[in-house]
Scaffold this motif. Sequence first.
Motif, PDB file in Angstrom:
ATOM      1  N   UNK A 148       0.811  -1.209   0.000  1.00 32.66           N
ATOM      2  CA  UNK A 148       0.000   0.000   0.000  1.00 32.66           C
ATOM      3  C   UNK A 148       0.846   1.261   0.000  1.00 32.66           C
ATOM      4  N   UNK A 149       0.161   2.380  -0.002  1.00 32.09           N
ATOM      5  CA  UNK A 149       0.848   3.671  -0.064  1.00 32.09           C
ATOM      6  C   UNK A 149       1.652   3.978   1.193  1.00 32.09           C
ATOM      7  N   UNK A 150       1.154   3.560   2.331  1.00 26.18           N
ATOM      8  CA  UNK A 150       1.742   4.035   3.587  1.00 26.18           C
ATOM      9  C   UNK A 150       2.557   2.981   4.311  1.00 26.18           C
ATOM     10  N   UNK A 151       2.746   1.823   3.713  1.00 23.31           N
ATOM     11  CA  UNK A 151       3.479   0.774   4.406  1.00 23.31           C
ATOM     12  C   UNK A 151       4.933   1.188   4.549  1.00 23.31           C
TER      13      UNK A 151
ATOM     14  N   UNK B  96       7.538   6.610  15.132  1.00 23.03           N
ATOM     15  CA  UNK B  96       6.104   6.656  15.437  1.00 23.03           C
ATOM     16  C   UNK B  96       5.307   5.713  14.570  1.00 23.03           C
ATOM     17  N   UNK B  97       5.993   4.945  13.701  1.00 24.51           N
ATOM     18  CA  UNK B  97       5.276   4.041  12.816  1.00 24.51           C
ATOM     19  C   UNK B  97       4.684   2.887  13.606  1.00 24.51           C
ATOM     20  N   UNK B  98       3.592   2.338  13.072  1.00 25.86           N
ATOM     21  CA  UNK B  98       2.952   1.201  13.703  1.00 25.86           C
ATOM     22  C   UNK B  98       3.791  -0.053  13.549  1.00 25.86           C
ATOM     23  N   UNK B  99       3.538  -1.016  14.387  1.00 26.06           N
ATOM     24  CA  UNK B  99       4.309  -2.260  14.363  1.00 26.06           C
ATOM     25  C   UNK B  99       3.749  -3.263  13.364  1.00 26.06           C
ATOM     26  N   UNK B 100       2.513  -3.113  12.953  1.00 23.05           N
ATOM     27  CA  UNK B 100       1.917  -4.055  12.006  1.00 23.05           C
ATOM     28  C   UNK B 100       2.502  -3.893  10.613  1.00 23.05           C
ATOM     29  N   UNK B 101       2.497  -4.951   9.816  1.00 21.95           N
ATOM     30  CA  UNK B 101       3.087  -4.873   8.477  1.00 21.95           C
ATOM     31  C   UNK B 101       2.302  -3.992   7.524  1.00 21.95           C
TER      32      UNK B 101
ATOM     33  N   UNK C  13       0.756  -1.018   8.326  1.00 23.08           N
ATOM     34  CA  UNK C  13       0.488   0.243   9.003  1.00 23.08           C
ATOM     35  C   UNK C  13       1.539   1.273   8.623  1.00 23.08           C
ATOM     36  N   UNK C  14       1.108   2.498   8.371  1.00 22.48           N
ATOM     37  CA  UNK C  14       2.029   3.593   8.130  1.00 22.48           C
ATOM     38  C   UNK C  14       1.669   4.765   9.012  1.00 22.48           C
ATOM     39  N   UNK C  15       2.659   5.485   9.520  1.00 20.86           N
ATOM     40  CA  UNK C  15       2.425   6.627  10.401  1.00 20.86           C
ATOM     41  C   UNK C  15       2.938   7.892   9.747  1.00 20.86           C
ATOM     42  N   UNK C  16       2.090   8.886   9.709  1.00 25.22           N
ATOM     43  CA  UNK C  16       2.473  10.202   9.199  1.00 25.22           C
ATOM     44  C   UNK C  16       3.121  10.965  10.349  1.00 25.22           C
ATOM     45  N   UNK C  17       4.257  11.614  10.119  1.00 20.43           N
ATOM     46  CA  UNK C  17       4.920  12.343  11.216  1.00 20.43           C
ATOM     47  C   UNK C  17       3.980  13.331  11.898  1.00 20.43           C
TER      48      UNK C  17
END
Length: 384
Positions: free
Chosen positions: A97-100, A107-112, A114-118
């Motif tokens: 996906x776009x955010x992986x 601050x990123x998520x631990x799931x494969x 998941x993506x975190x925006x700063x």
Amino acid sequence: MMKSSRLFNFAKIAFVAIAVAGCTALPGQGPSTSAFTQSSAAQSGFELVDVDADVLAVLGSTDMPTLSFGGRGTAQAPAISVGDRVAVSVFEAGSGGLFIGAGDPESAGTGPNTGAIPQQVVGSDGSITVPYVGRVRVAGLTQGQAEQRIRTALEGQAIQPQVLISVVQQTGSSVTVIGAVGGGGRVPLSQAGDRVLDVLAAAGGVSIPVQDAMINVSRGGHTASVPMRDIVANPSENIYVRSGDTITVTAEPLVFFSAGATGRNAEVPFGGESITVQQAVSRAGGLLDNRANPSGVFLLRLENPQVVSQLIPSSPLLSTGGLVPVAYRFDFRDPYTLFLAQAMEMRHHDTLFVTNAALSDFSKLTQLFNAAAAPVATTAGLVN
């Protein structure tokens, strides 16, 4: 003897002149009972209400001054505001996906998937930047509403996106606390919701005795005021505050005014507790035996128009739209009135007024005649 007779005749004429002048020529304290009872509301500018059980029922069923602002309601999560620092996490249903793996690694998520925006601060335009979408306005929205808006913007680009927003630092949603508090200023609101006492505690608590503190809450151009002791005693008055509210704490001890034929004409404090009319009469020194008219005990109050509309639906004073002057009359010659006085509570700035008895004015007139006649009698004795 002729001269003394003339002197006595002069004294009689003076007495008759005083009597003809009426009670208005005599010293007194305030209006008489007839002044309260003989004029209509349109003429006098106030309503006269004889206190009975039905009146107490209306007063008991009507809300006292409250902070409800039309409804006490429930907690309202503060909206995201300009200046808040937020973190956005995007979850996608599949790999690639776009955010992986995008964004801030810490601050990123631990799931494969998941993506975190700063983390970023909500700009002056009320928006934040979301990759592949651009500026998204979130100011004025709750967290759930902002999540839905970003999710909608990502549909068609991300893989079945799900969005979570966390308000890391909330600076825009706050309540201003001023007055007699330990440390006034802007108090940030939590997502769980904050009540009046929570905000006051966060501001350092009140710096005056609770029984003397008046809490004024301003919201949307309206201000409601309630003694702090009422908020402490009645949890329903401890309402949830909203962003933008202003809480002002003032020192205003509850008092009533005592006037007329009472033992104490003064401003009388409640003493940090609610008091009844009977207690107010006692604190005012009671009714003076040689002056008071027991059937002319009045409680003067600027009454809520909703109360007056139930007591006197046809009152011409309701058209003013403001508080209505009401004189509540107690007849203390009736033993049942003593029980009514035990049940009716005093309010801040009420006036307890007791009129003079009719014989009181006659007694004053007699004393005045005696004072005038004494020199005449002395002179007549010397002449004889």
